[in-house]
Enzyme design. Structure first.
Site, PDB file in Angstrom:
ATOM      1  N   GLY A  70      44.640  51.009  36.484  1.00  0.00           N
ATOM      2  CA  GLY A  70      45.250  49.795  35.966  1.00  0.00           C
ATOM      3  C   GLY A  70      44.479  49.193  34.805  1.00  0.00           C
ATOM      4  O   GLY A  70      45.073  48.701  33.833  1.00  0.00           O
ATOM      5  N   THR A  71      43.162  49.224  34.894  1.00  0.00           N
ATOM      6  CA  THR A  71      42.359  48.616  33.822  1.00  0.00           C
ATOM      7  C   THR A  71      42.613  49.328  32.503  1.00  0.00           C
ATOM      8  O   THR A  71      42.846  48.678  31.467  1.00  0.00           O
ATOM      9  CB  THR A  71      40.857  48.690  34.190  1.00  0.00           C
ATOM     10  OG1 THR A  71      40.663  47.966  35.412  1.00  0.00           O
ATOM     11  CG2 THR A  71      39.989  48.093  33.099  1.00  0.00           C
ATOM     12  N   ASN A 142      47.256  39.196  41.715  1.00  0.00           N
ATOM     13  CA  ASN A 142      46.400  39.892  42.668  1.00  0.00           C
ATOM     14  C   ASN A 142      45.624  38.966  43.592  1.00  0.00           C
ATOM     15  O   ASN A 142      45.163  39.379  44.642  1.00  0.00           O
ATOM     16  CB  ASN A 142      45.414  40.801  41.927  1.00  0.00           C
ATOM     17  CG  ASN A 142      44.720  40.093  40.788  1.00  0.00           C
ATOM     18  OD1 ASN A 142      45.379  39.570  39.890  1.00  0.00           O
ATOM     19  ND2 ASN A 142      43.412  40.056  40.805  1.00  0.00           N
ATOM     20  N   GLN A 172      50.029  45.009  41.092  1.00  0.00           N
ATOM     21  CA  GLN A 172      50.139  44.481  42.460  1.00  0.00           C
ATOM     22  C   GLN A 172      51.585  44.427  42.936  1.00  0.00           C
ATOM     23  O   GLN A 172      51.847  43.994  44.059  1.00  0.00           O
ATOM     24  CB  GLN A 172      49.526  43.075  42.536  1.00  0.00           C
ATOM     25  CG  GLN A 172      48.026  43.052  42.348  1.00  0.00           C
ATOM     26  CD  GLN A 172      47.262  43.564  43.555  1.00  0.00           C
ATOM     27  OE1 GLN A 172      47.776  43.626  44.671  1.00  0.00           O
ATOM     28  NE2 GLN A 172      46.008  43.955  43.347  1.00  0.00           N
ATOM     29  N   HIS A 194      45.861  53.349  43.395  1.00  0.00           N
ATOM     30  CA  HIS A 194      45.152  52.975  44.637  1.00  0.00           C
ATOM     31  C   HIS A 194      45.640  51.665  45.233  1.00  0.00           C
ATOM     32  O   HIS A 194      45.162  51.238  46.277  1.00  0.00           O
ATOM     33  CB  HIS A 194      43.630  52.956  44.432  1.00  0.00           C
ATOM     34  CG  HIS A 194      43.082  51.817  43.630  1.00  0.00           C
ATOM     35  ND1 HIS A 194      42.346  50.806  44.205  1.00  0.00           N
ATOM     36  CD2 HIS A 194      43.150  51.526  42.320  1.00  0.00           C
ATOM     37  CE1 HIS A 194      41.960  49.948  43.261  1.00  0.00           C
ATOM     38  NE2 HIS A 194      42.429  50.361  42.110  1.00  0.00           N
ATOM     39  N   CYS A 322      31.475  36.875  40.663  1.00  0.00           N
ATOM     40  CA  CYS A 322      30.098  36.428  40.612  1.00  0.00           C
ATOM     41  C   CYS A 322      29.419  37.178  39.484  1.00  0.00           C
ATOM     42  O   CYS A 322      29.144  38.369  39.609  1.00  0.00           O
ATOM     43  CB  CYS A 322      29.442  36.745  41.951  1.00  0.00           C
ATOM     44  SG  CYS A 322      27.677  36.544  41.953  1.00  0.00           S
TER      45      CYS A 322
HETATM   46  N1  PLP Z   1      45.645  44.485  37.319  1.00  0.00           N
HETATM   47  C1  PLP Z   1      45.746  43.920  38.532  1.00  0.00           C
HETATM   48  C2  PLP Z   1      46.752  42.852  38.762  1.00  0.00           C
HETATM   49  C3  PLP Z   1      44.915  44.336  39.566  1.00  0.00           C
HETATM   50  O1  PLP Z   1      44.999  43.780  40.762  1.00  0.00           O
HETATM   51  C4  PLP Z   1      43.974  45.361  39.305  1.00  0.00           C
HETATM   52  C5  PLP Z   1      43.073  45.838  40.375  1.00  0.00           C
HETATM   53  O2  PLP Z   1      42.124  45.290  40.738  1.00  0.00           O
HETATM   54  C6  PLP Z   1      43.911  45.917  38.016  1.00  0.00           C
HETATM   55  C7  PLP Z   1      44.766  45.449  37.056  1.00  0.00           C
HETATM   56  C8  PLP Z   1      42.926  46.999  37.689  1.00  0.00           C
HETATM   57  O3  PLP Z   1      43.337  48.215  38.262  1.00  0.00           O
HETATM   58  P1  PLP Z   1      42.271  49.394  38.531  1.00  0.00           P
HETATM   59  O4  PLP Z   1      41.490  48.998  39.721  1.00  0.00           O
HETATM   60  O5  PLP Z   1      43.142  50.597  38.783  1.00  0.00           O
HETATM   61  O6  PLP Z   1      41.475  49.543  37.297  1.00  0.00           O
END
Ligand code: PLP
Length: 400
Positions: A70-71, A142, A172, A194, A322
Protein backbone atom coordinates in the site's frame (compact mmCIF):
# COMPACT_ATOMS: atom_id res chain seq x y z
CA UNK A 1 -7.09 -18.43 24.86
CA UNK A 2 -5.94 -15.31 23.07
CA UNK A 3 -7.59 -12.53 21.09
CA UNK A 4 -6.02 -10.93 18.02
CA UNK A 5 -7.71 -7.57 17.64
CA UNK A 6 -5.27 -5.87 15.29
CA UNK A 7 -6.53 -6.96 11.85
CA UNK A 8 -6.33 -3.39 10.54
CA UNK A 9 -2.57 -3.58 11.02
CA UNK A 10 -2.33 -6.98 9.33
CA UNK A 11 -4.84 -9.81 9.02
CA UNK A 12 -3.82 -13.50 8.94
CA UNK A 13 -3.22 -15.01 5.53
CA UNK A 14 -6.01 -17.16 4.17
CA UNK A 15 -4.93 -20.82 4.00
CA UNK A 16 -5.88 -20.95 0.30
CA UNK A 17 -3.53 -18.01 -0.39
CA UNK A 18 -0.68 -19.75 1.43
CA UNK A 19 -1.38 -22.87 -0.61
CA UNK A 20 -1.53 -20.96 -3.90
CA UNK A 21 1.92 -19.44 -3.44
CA UNK A 22 3.70 -22.71 -2.60
CA UNK A 23 4.50 -23.90 -6.15
CA UNK A 24 5.92 -20.46 -6.97
CA UNK A 25 8.23 -20.61 -3.97
CA UNK A 26 9.18 -24.27 -4.18
CA UNK A 27 9.17 -25.45 -7.78
CA UNK A 28 8.67 -22.63 -10.24
CA UNK A 29 11.41 -20.10 -9.96
CA UNK A 30 11.63 -18.54 -13.41
CA UNK A 31 11.59 -14.80 -14.00
CA UNK A 32 8.28 -13.82 -15.64
CA UNK A 33 10.18 -11.53 -18.04
CA UNK A 34 12.27 -14.44 -19.40
CA UNK A 35 11.97 -15.97 -22.86
CA UNK A 36 11.63 -19.72 -22.18
CA UNK A 37 8.81 -22.08 -21.28
CA UNK A 38 9.25 -21.78 -17.49
CA UNK A 39 9.27 -18.00 -17.74
CA UNK A 40 6.11 -18.10 -19.84
CA UNK A 41 4.45 -20.19 -17.12
CA UNK A 42 5.34 -17.56 -14.54
CA UNK A 43 4.06 -14.84 -16.86
CA UNK A 44 0.80 -16.72 -17.35
CA UNK A 45 0.39 -16.92 -13.55
CA UNK A 46 0.94 -13.16 -13.33
CA UNK A 47 -1.61 -12.56 -16.10
CA UNK A 48 -4.20 -14.71 -14.35
CA UNK A 49 -3.55 -12.91 -11.06
CA UNK A 50 -3.88 -9.57 -12.84
CA UNK A 51 -7.24 -10.63 -14.27
CA UNK A 52 -8.48 -11.63 -10.80
CA UNK A 53 -7.31 -8.41 -9.13
CA UNK A 54 -8.77 -6.31 -11.96
CA UNK A 55 -12.07 -8.15 -11.70
CA UNK A 56 -12.26 -7.58 -7.92
CA UNK A 57 -11.53 -3.87 -8.34
CA UNK A 58 -13.71 -3.18 -11.39
CA UNK A 59 -10.67 -2.39 -13.54
CA UNK A 60 -9.18 -3.62 -16.81
CA UNK A 61 -6.25 -6.04 -16.38
CA UNK A 62 -3.95 -3.56 -18.17
CA UNK A 63 -4.81 -0.96 -15.53
CA UNK A 64 -3.39 -3.02 -12.64
CA UNK A 65 0.18 -2.16 -11.61
CA UNK A 66 1.63 -4.57 -9.04
CA UNK A 67 3.61 -2.92 -6.24
CA UNK A 68 5.32 -3.87 -2.98
CA UNK A 69 2.24 -2.88 -0.97
CA UNK A 70 0.00 0.00 0.00
CA UNK A 71 2.75 2.47 0.83
CA UNK A 72 4.38 2.09 -2.57
CA UNK A 73 1.01 2.30 -4.35
CA UNK A 74 0.15 5.53 -2.47
CA UNK A 75 3.61 7.03 -3.07
CA UNK A 76 3.43 6.14 -6.77
CA UNK A 77 0.00 7.75 -7.07
CA UNK A 78 0.96 11.04 -5.43
CA UNK A 79 4.54 11.50 -6.62
CA UNK A 80 3.72 9.92 -9.97
CA UNK A 81 1.06 12.51 -10.78
CA UNK A 82 3.13 15.40 -9.43
CA UNK A 83 6.28 14.33 -11.27
CA UNK A 84 4.32 14.23 -14.52
CA UNK A 85 2.11 17.29 -14.14
CA UNK A 86 3.31 19.48 -11.26
CA UNK A 87 0.48 21.61 -9.92
CA UNK A 88 -1.11 21.52 -6.48
CA UNK A 89 -1.99 18.38 -4.53
CA UNK A 90 -4.92 18.08 -2.14
CA UNK A 91 -5.62 15.34 0.41
CA UNK A 92 -7.92 14.77 3.36
CA UNK A 93 -6.41 15.27 6.82
CA UNK A 94 -7.10 11.65 7.79
CA UNK A 95 -5.12 9.98 5.00
CA UNK A 96 -2.47 7.43 5.88
CA UNK A 97 1.03 8.90 6.09
CA UNK A 98 1.86 7.06 2.85
CA UNK A 99 -0.36 9.69 1.18
CA UNK A 100 -0.01 12.64 3.56
CA UNK A 101 3.79 12.71 3.64
CA UNK A 102 4.19 12.78 -0.17
CA UNK A 103 1.45 15.43 -0.43
CA UNK A 104 3.17 17.56 2.21
CA UNK A 105 6.57 16.97 0.58
CA UNK A 106 5.15 18.69 -2.53
CA UNK A 107 3.60 21.55 -0.53
CA UNK A 108 0.11 20.17 -0.97
CA UNK A 109 -2.98 21.27 0.88
CA UNK A 110 -4.77 19.22 3.55
CA UNK A 111 -8.55 19.40 3.95
CA UNK A 112 -10.23 18.92 7.33
CA UNK A 113 -12.82 16.39 8.50
CA UNK A 114 -15.80 16.44 10.86
CA UNK A 115 -16.07 14.79 14.29
CA UNK A 116 -16.73 11.40 12.66
CA UNK A 117 -13.65 11.63 10.47
CA UNK A 118 -15.60 12.39 7.28
CA UNK A 119 -14.17 14.95 4.87
CA UNK A 120 -15.58 18.48 5.00
CA UNK A 121 -16.94 18.91 1.47
CA UNK A 122 -17.20 22.72 1.77
CA UNK A 123 -13.53 22.90 2.76
CA UNK A 124 -12.68 20.59 -0.13
CA UNK A 125 -14.63 22.79 -2.53
CA UNK A 126 -12.67 25.85 -1.47
CA UNK A 127 -9.35 24.00 -1.88
CA UNK A 128 -10.13 23.10 -5.50
CA UNK A 129 -9.32 25.14 -8.59
CA UNK A 130 -7.69 24.70 -11.99
CA UNK A 131 -4.18 24.48 -10.46
CA UNK A 132 -5.05 21.25 -8.62
CA UNK A 133 -3.66 18.15 -10.35
CA UNK A 134 -4.39 15.47 -7.73
CA UNK A 135 -7.01 14.94 -5.05
CA UNK A 136 -6.48 12.00 -2.69
CA UNK A 137 -9.31 10.83 -0.43
CA UNK A 138 -9.30 7.34 1.08
CA UNK A 139 -12.28 4.97 0.92
CA UNK A 140 -12.00 3.83 4.55
CA UNK A 141 -9.85 5.07 7.39
CA UNK A 142 -7.37 2.75 9.08
CA UNK A 143 -7.65 4.16 12.60
CA UNK A 144 -11.30 4.94 13.22
CA UNK A 145 -13.01 3.16 10.30
CA UNK A 146 -14.87 6.13 8.76
CA UNK A 147 -15.84 5.70 5.11
CA UNK A 148 -15.58 8.71 2.82
CA UNK A 149 -18.25 9.88 0.34
CA UNK A 150 -16.12 9.35 -2.76
CA UNK A 151 -18.97 9.99 -5.21
CA UNK A 152 -19.53 13.44 -3.68
CA UNK A 153 -15.78 14.12 -3.70
CA UNK A 154 -15.59 13.10 -7.37
CA UNK A 155 -18.54 15.32 -8.30
CA UNK A 156 -16.84 18.31 -6.64
CA UNK A 157 -13.53 17.55 -8.35
CA UNK A 158 -15.22 17.32 -11.75
CA UNK A 159 -16.93 20.67 -11.16
CA UNK A 160 -14.12 22.71 -9.62
CA UNK A 161 -10.90 21.03 -10.75
CA UNK A 162 -11.91 19.13 -13.87
CA UNK A 163 -8.32 18.42 -14.90
CA UNK A 164 -7.38 16.80 -11.57
CA UNK A 165 -6.67 13.11 -11.09
CA UNK A 166 -8.63 11.46 -8.25
CA UNK A 167 -6.77 8.92 -6.11
CA UNK A 168 -8.35 6.76 -3.46
CA UNK A 169 -6.48 4.66 -0.90
CA UNK A 170 -8.68 1.55 -0.70
CA UNK A 171 -6.21 -0.37 1.48
CA UNK A 172 -8.62 -0.70 4.43
CA UNK A 173 -11.72 -1.02 2.27
CA UNK A 174 -11.17 -4.26 0.35
CA UNK A 175 -12.34 -6.52 3.18
CA UNK A 176 -15.52 -4.57 3.86
CA UNK A 177 -16.64 -2.44 0.94
CA UNK A 178 -17.55 -3.20 -2.69
CA UNK A 179 -14.40 -1.50 -3.93
CA UNK A 180 -15.26 -2.15 -7.59
CA UNK A 181 -18.36 0.02 -7.18
CA UNK A 182 -17.17 2.50 -4.57
CA UNK A 183 -13.89 3.37 -6.31
CA UNK A 184 -15.43 3.73 -9.79
CA UNK A 185 -15.00 7.54 -9.89
CA UNK A 186 -11.29 7.29 -9.00
CA UNK A 187 -8.48 7.32 -11.58
CA UNK A 188 -6.00 5.71 -9.17
CA UNK A 189 -6.81 3.08 -6.51
CA UNK A 190 -4.34 1.62 -3.96
CA UNK A 191 -4.65 -1.79 -2.30
CA UNK A 192 -2.43 -3.94 -0.07
CA UNK A 193 -2.63 -7.76 0.17
CA UNK A 194 -1.86 -8.17 3.88
CA UNK A 195 -5.03 -6.31 4.81
CA UNK A 196 -7.28 -8.95 3.22
CA UNK A 197 -5.59 -12.31 3.74
CA UNK A 198 -2.69 -12.11 1.31
CA UNK A 199 1.01 -11.76 2.14
CA UNK A 200 2.87 -8.65 3.30
CA UNK A 201 4.94 -6.73 0.79
CA UNK A 202 2.49 -7.08 -2.12
CA UNK A 203 -0.11 -4.62 -3.39
CA UNK A 204 -1.36 -2.85 -6.46
CA UNK A 205 -2.24 0.52 -7.88
CA UNK A 206 -5.05 0.69 -10.40
CA UNK A 207 -4.10 3.28 -13.02
CA UNK A 208 -7.10 3.94 -15.24
CA UNK A 209 -6.32 4.26 -18.90
CA UNK A 210 -5.15 7.77 -19.85
CA UNK A 211 -4.16 8.78 -16.29
CA UNK A 212 -0.92 10.78 -16.40
CA UNK A 213 1.64 9.10 -14.13
CA UNK A 214 5.44 9.13 -14.03
CA UNK A 215 7.06 5.90 -12.74
CA UNK A 216 8.98 6.04 -9.45
CA UNK A 217 10.98 2.89 -10.17
CA UNK A 218 12.60 2.50 -13.55
CA UNK A 219 14.87 -0.12 -15.01
CA UNK A 220 13.40 -3.27 -16.46
CA UNK A 221 10.27 -1.77 -17.98
CA UNK A 222 7.97 -4.14 -16.10
CA UNK A 223 4.31 -3.32 -15.49
CA UNK A 224 4.19 -1.50 -18.83
CA UNK A 225 6.93 0.91 -17.79
CA UNK A 226 4.89 2.09 -14.79
CA UNK A 227 6.87 0.15 -12.14
CA UNK A 228 10.22 -1.40 -12.89
CA UNK A 229 11.39 -4.48 -10.99
CA UNK A 230 10.89 -8.24 -11.20
CA UNK A 231 7.44 -9.08 -9.89
CA UNK A 232 6.94 -11.23 -6.78
CA UNK A 233 5.08 -14.02 -8.58
CA UNK A 234 4.32 -16.07 -5.46
CA UNK A 235 3.05 -13.05 -3.53
CA UNK A 236 0.96 -11.79 -6.42
CA UNK A 237 -0.62 -15.21 -7.00
CA UNK A 238 -1.46 -15.36 -3.29
CA UNK A 239 -2.89 -11.82 -3.35
CA UNK A 240 -5.14 -12.79 -6.27
CA UNK A 241 -6.40 -15.86 -4.39
CA UNK A 242 -7.06 -13.77 -1.28
CA UNK A 243 -8.92 -11.01 -3.11
CA UNK A 244 -11.10 -13.53 -4.98
CA UNK A 245 -12.12 -15.18 -1.68
CA UNK A 246 -12.58 -11.83 0.02
CA UNK A 247 -14.97 -10.63 -2.67
CA UNK A 248 -16.88 -13.95 -2.85
CA UNK A 249 -17.37 -14.06 0.93
CA UNK A 250 -17.58 -10.33 1.62
CA UNK A 251 -21.32 -9.99 2.23
CA UNK A 252 -21.36 -12.88 4.72
CA UNK A 253 -18.15 -11.71 6.43
CA UNK A 254 -19.43 -8.16 6.79
CA UNK A 255 -22.66 -9.41 8.35
CA UNK A 256 -20.88 -11.73 10.79
CA UNK A 257 -18.12 -9.30 11.77
CA UNK A 258 -20.56 -6.39 12.16
CA UNK A 259 -22.37 -8.43 14.82
CA UNK A 260 -19.11 -9.23 16.58
CA UNK A 261 -17.96 -5.61 16.46
CA UNK A 262 -21.32 -4.33 17.71
CA UNK A 263 -21.26 -6.78 20.61
CA UNK A 264 -17.72 -5.66 21.45
CA UNK A 265 -18.45 -1.93 21.21
CA UNK A 266 -21.81 -2.14 23.00
CA UNK A 267 -20.28 -4.28 25.75
CA UNK A 268 -17.40 -1.88 26.34
CA UNK A 269 -19.72 1.14 26.31
CA UNK A 270 -21.87 -0.54 28.96
CA UNK A 271 -18.88 -1.50 31.12
CA UNK A 272 -17.01 1.82 30.77
CA UNK A 273 -19.80 4.43 30.73
CA UNK A 274 -17.60 7.46 30.02
CA UNK A 275 -15.81 5.87 27.05
CA UNK A 276 -15.99 7.74 23.72
CA UNK A 277 -16.69 5.57 20.68
CA UNK A 278 -14.58 7.82 18.56
CA UNK A 279 -16.24 7.88 15.12
CA UNK A 280 -19.66 6.83 16.40
CA UNK A 281 -20.22 8.79 19.61
CA UNK A 282 -23.98 8.19 19.40
CA UNK A 283 -23.56 4.48 18.60
CA UNK A 284 -24.55 4.96 14.93
CA UNK A 285 -21.96 2.84 13.13
CA UNK A 286 -23.53 2.93 9.67
CA UNK A 287 -20.66 4.95 8.21
CA UNK A 288 -17.90 2.71 9.58
CA UNK A 289 -16.17 -0.38 8.24
CA UNK A 290 -17.47 -3.56 9.88
CA UNK A 291 -14.23 -4.53 11.61
CA UNK A 292 -13.38 -1.35 13.46
CA UNK A 293 -14.06 -0.34 17.05
CA UNK A 294 -12.05 2.72 18.05
CA UNK A 295 -12.38 4.09 21.56
CA UNK A 296 -10.99 6.97 23.56
CA UNK A 297 -10.92 6.12 27.24
CA UNK A 298 -10.62 9.06 29.66
CA UNK A 299 -8.14 8.80 32.51
CA UNK A 300 -5.84 6.14 31.06
CA UNK A 301 -2.83 5.99 28.78
CA UNK A 302 -2.97 3.64 25.80
CA UNK A 303 0.56 2.44 26.34
CA UNK A 304 -0.20 1.14 29.84
CA UNK A 305 -3.51 -0.37 28.74
CA UNK A 306 -1.87 -2.21 25.83
CA UNK A 307 0.68 -3.60 28.26
CA UNK A 308 -2.05 -5.00 30.53
CA UNK A 309 -3.96 -6.39 27.54
CA UNK A 310 -0.87 -8.11 26.28
CA UNK A 311 -0.46 -9.80 29.69
CA UNK A 312 -3.92 -11.28 29.06
CA UNK A 313 -3.03 -12.35 25.49
CA UNK A 314 -5.12 -9.64 23.86
CA UNK A 315 -3.33 -7.92 20.95
CA UNK A 316 -4.66 -4.46 20.13
CA UNK A 317 -3.34 -1.08 18.98
CA UNK A 318 -3.25 2.48 20.20
CA UNK A 319 -3.21 3.97 16.71
CA UNK A 320 -0.83 6.64 17.89
CA UNK A 321 2.59 7.11 16.44
CA UNK A 322 5.71 7.55 18.45
CA UNK A 323 8.51 9.34 16.67
CA UNK A 324 11.92 9.86 18.30
CA UNK A 325 10.55 8.86 21.69
CA UNK A 326 8.06 11.74 21.81
CA UNK A 327 4.51 10.45 21.98
CA UNK A 328 2.23 12.39 19.68
CA UNK A 329 -1.49 11.76 19.47
CA UNK A 330 -2.59 10.48 16.09
CA UNK A 331 -3.10 13.02 13.32
CA UNK A 332 -6.47 11.39 12.59
CA UNK A 333 -7.79 12.02 16.11
CA UNK A 334 -6.37 15.55 16.09
CA UNK A 335 -8.14 16.26 12.77
CA UNK A 336 -11.41 14.97 14.27
CA UNK A 337 -11.07 17.47 17.10
CA UNK A 338 -10.42 14.88 19.84
CA UNK A 339 -8.71 16.68 22.75
CA UNK A 340 -5.09 15.70 23.25
CA UNK A 341 -5.64 14.21 26.72
CA UNK A 342 -8.41 11.97 25.46
CA UNK A 343 -6.41 10.95 22.40
CA UNK A 344 -3.70 9.59 24.68
CA UNK A 345 -6.26 7.06 25.93
CA UNK A 346 -7.07 5.73 22.47
CA UNK A 347 -7.62 2.06 21.76
CA UNK A 348 -8.11 0.51 18.33
CA UNK A 349 -9.74 -2.92 18.33
CA UNK A 350 -9.95 -4.27 14.81
CA UNK A 351 -11.60 -7.51 13.73
CA UNK A 352 -11.13 -9.49 10.55
CA UNK A 353 -12.33 -12.35 8.38
CA UNK A 354 -11.38 -15.01 10.97
CA UNK A 355 -12.38 -13.21 14.19
CA UNK A 356 -14.44 -15.28 16.62
CA UNK A 357 -17.02 -14.87 19.37
CA UNK A 358 -14.50 -16.25 21.85
CA UNK A 359 -12.07 -13.41 21.06
CA UNK A 360 -14.80 -10.84 21.69
CA UNK A 361 -15.68 -12.62 24.96
CA UNK A 362 -12.06 -12.43 26.09
CA UNK A 363 -11.78 -8.74 25.20
CA UNK A 364 -14.97 -7.98 27.12
CA UNK A 365 -13.67 -9.91 30.09
CA UNK A 366 -10.22 -8.29 30.13
CA UNK A 367 -10.56 -4.65 29.01
CA UNK A 368 -12.96 -3.19 31.63
CA UNK A 369 -10.97 -4.44 34.67
CA UNK A 370 -7.72 -3.32 33.02
CA UNK A 371 -9.17 0.18 32.59
CA UNK A 372 -10.42 0.17 36.18
CA UNK A 373 -7.01 -0.91 37.43
CA UNK A 374 -5.24 1.88 35.56
CA UNK A 375 -7.71 4.42 36.83
CA UNK A 376 -6.90 3.44 40.40
CA UNK A 377 -3.41 4.83 39.94
CA UNK A 378 -2.90 8.48 40.66
CA UNK A 379 -1.61 10.40 37.66
CA UNK A 380 1.92 10.24 39.14
CA UNK A 381 1.63 6.50 39.59
CA UNK A 382 0.39 6.19 36.04
CA UNK A 383 3.51 7.84 34.72
CA UNK A 384 5.65 5.50 36.80
CA UNK A 385 3.69 2.47 35.57
CA UNK A 386 3.94 3.56 31.96
CA UNK A 387 7.69 4.06 32.11
CA UNK A 388 8.11 0.75 33.92
CA UNK A 389 6.55 -1.15 31.03
CA UNK A 390 8.69 -2.84 28.46
CA UNK A 391 9.24 -0.24 25.70
CA UNK A 392 8.84 -2.94 23.07
CA UNK A 393 5.13 -3.17 23.87
CA UNK A 394 4.48 0.51 23.18
CA UNK A 395 3.05 1.84 19.93
CA UNK A 396 5.46 1.28 17.09
CA UNK A 397 7.03 3.91 14.89
CA UNK A 398 5.07 2.75 11.87
CA UNK A 399 1.46 3.47 11.18
CA UNK A 400 -0.94 0.75 10.05
N1 PLP B 1 -2.94 2.99 3.55
C1 PLP B 1 -3.70 2.59 4.58
C2 PLP B 1 -5.05 3.17 4.77
C3 PLP B 1 -3.21 1.63 5.47
O1 PLP B 1 -3.95 1.23 6.49
C4 PLP B 1 -1.92 1.10 5.25
C5 PLP B 1 -1.37 0.07 6.16
O2 PLP B 1 -0.92 0.28 7.21
C6 PLP B 1 -1.17 1.56 4.15
C7 PLP B 1 -1.72 2.50 3.33
C8 PLP B 1 0.21 1.03 3.88
O3 PLP B 1 0.13 -0.28 3.37
P1 PLP B 1 1.40 -1.27 3.47
O4 PLP B 1 1.46 -1.74 4.87
O5 PLP B 1 1.05 -2.37 2.51
O6 PLP B 1 2.58 -0.51 3.03
Amino acid sequence: MSAYLDHAASTPMRPEAIEAMQPWLRDQHANPSGAHRLARQARRALDEARDAVADALGAEPGEVVFTSGGTEADNLAVFGVHDRRGGRLVASAVEHHAVLDPVRARDGRVVGVDGRGVIDLDALASALDDDVTLVSVMLANNEVGSCQPLDDVAALVRRRAPGATLHTDAVQAVSWVDVAGASRPADLVSISAHKFGGPKGVGALVVRRGTPLAPRQVGGGQERERRGGTQDVAGIVAMATAIRLTVDQRAATVERVTQLRDRLADGLRAAIPDVLETAAPDGDRAGLTAGLCHLCIPGIESEALLFLLEQADVSAAAAASCASGAMEPSHVLAAMGIPRDLAFGSLRLSLGWCSTDAEVDLALEVIPPAVARLRRFSSTDRTVAATATDPSVGPSVGQA
